[in-house]
Design a protein around this motif. Sequence first.
Motif, PDB file in Angstrom:
ATOM      1  N   SER A   4      -9.951  14.267 -98.874  1.00 25.27           N
ATOM      2  CA  SER A   4     -10.479  14.752-100.336  1.00 25.27           C
ATOM      3  C   SER A   4     -11.241  13.265-100.960  1.00 25.27           C
ATOM      4  O   SER A   4     -10.533  12.573-100.404  1.00 25.27           O
ATOM      5  N   TYR A   5     -11.879  13.349-102.199  1.00 26.08           N
ATOM      6  CA  TYR A   5     -12.537  12.315-102.813  1.00 26.08           C
ATOM      7  C   TYR A   5     -12.063  12.516-103.778  1.00 26.08           C
ATOM      8  O   TYR A   5     -11.896  13.521-104.524  1.00 26.08           O
ATOM      9  N   PRO A   6     -12.334  10.866-104.465  1.00 26.86           N
ATOM     10  CA  PRO A   6     -11.737  10.965-106.279  1.00 26.86           C
ATOM     11  C   PRO A   6     -12.916  11.003-106.916  1.00 26.86           C
ATOM     12  O   PRO A   6     -13.959  11.140-106.343  1.00 26.86           O
ATOM     13  N   LYS A   7     -12.387  12.092-108.095  1.00 32.39           N
ATOM     14  CA  LYS A   7     -13.155  12.999-109.277  1.00 32.39           C
ATOM     15  C   LYS A   7     -14.355  12.243-109.496  1.00 32.39           C
ATOM     16  O   LYS A   7     -15.509  13.587-109.423  1.00 32.39           O
ATOM     17  N   ASN A   8     -14.405  11.365-109.628  1.00 34.32           N
ATOM     18  CA  ASN A   8     -15.029  10.307-110.721  1.00 34.32           C
ATOM     19  C   ASN A   8     -16.028  10.369-109.189  1.00 34.32           C
ATOM     20  O   ASN A   8     -17.647  10.332-109.354  1.00 34.32           O
ATOM     21  N   GLN A   9     -15.726   9.889-107.873  1.00 33.96           N
ATOM     22  CA  GLN A   9     -16.803  10.090-106.735  1.00 33.96           C
ATOM     23  C   GLN A   9     -17.866  11.713-106.762  1.00 33.96           C
ATOM     24  O   GLN A   9     -18.692  11.251-106.712  1.00 33.96           O
ATOM     25  N   LYS A  10     -16.916  12.817-107.003  1.00 31.38           N
ATOM     26  CA  LYS A  10     -17.325  13.573-106.469  1.00 31.38           C
ATOM     27  C   LYS A  10     -18.192  14.118-107.668  1.00 31.38           C
ATOM     28  O   LYS A  10     -19.707  14.400-107.402  1.00 31.38           O
ATOM     29  N   ASP A  11     -18.076  13.851-109.018  1.00 30.50           N
ATOM     30  CA  ASP A  11     -18.785  13.965-110.354  1.00 30.50           C
ATOM     31  C   ASP A  11     -20.357  13.210-110.037  1.00 30.50           C
ATOM     32  O   ASP A  11     -21.442  13.839-110.242  1.00 30.50           O
ATOM     33  N   LYS A  12     -20.307  12.106-109.244  1.00 30.98           N
ATOM     34  CA  LYS A  12     -20.806  11.019-109.465  1.00 30.98           C
ATOM     35  C   LYS A  12     -22.490  12.207-108.280  1.00 30.98           C
ATOM     36  O   LYS A  12     -23.446  12.056-108.819  1.00 30.98           O
ATOM     37  N   LYS A  15     -23.524  15.003-109.261  1.00 34.00           N
ATOM     38  CA  LYS A  15     -25.195  14.308-110.367  1.00 34.00           C
ATOM     39  C   LYS A  15     -26.040  14.606-109.755  1.00 34.00           C
ATOM     40  O   LYS A  15     -27.276  15.179-110.149  1.00 34.00           O
ATOM     41  N   TRP A  48     -21.792  20.188-100.509  1.00 36.79           N
ATOM     42  CA  TRP A  48     -21.659  20.480-101.856  1.00 36.79           C
ATOM     43  C   TRP A  48     -22.891  20.403-102.249  1.00 36.79           C
ATOM     44  O   TRP A  48     -23.245  20.916-103.714  1.00 36.79           O
TER      45      TRP A  48
END
Length: 83
Positions: A4-12, A15, A48
């Motif tokens: 699992s990856y940090p939410k902010n990294q995955k969101d980036k 995007k 992703w």
Amino acid sequence: MMKSYPKNQKDKVMKKLMELSSQEDIPIGAFSQLAKEEGIPKATIYLWNHNVKVEKQRQSIEKNSTGAHFAHFGHRIRSFRTV
């Protein structure tokens, strides 16, 4: 088991994938470069990206079916009025 990856990294990353998928021609090596920059396996980036495509298709179907749905009712209302 998938890491699992940090939410902010995955969101980036998501995007960036949305930006790439909106381009007519995605540059060769863009996904590999993104994977390298973020320290994420290419397979995860491709997964992703697949999820981004599926979500875009779902939104497009919802948008189109809603419009068609209302158009259908509009036609029924007009037909009903003329009777």
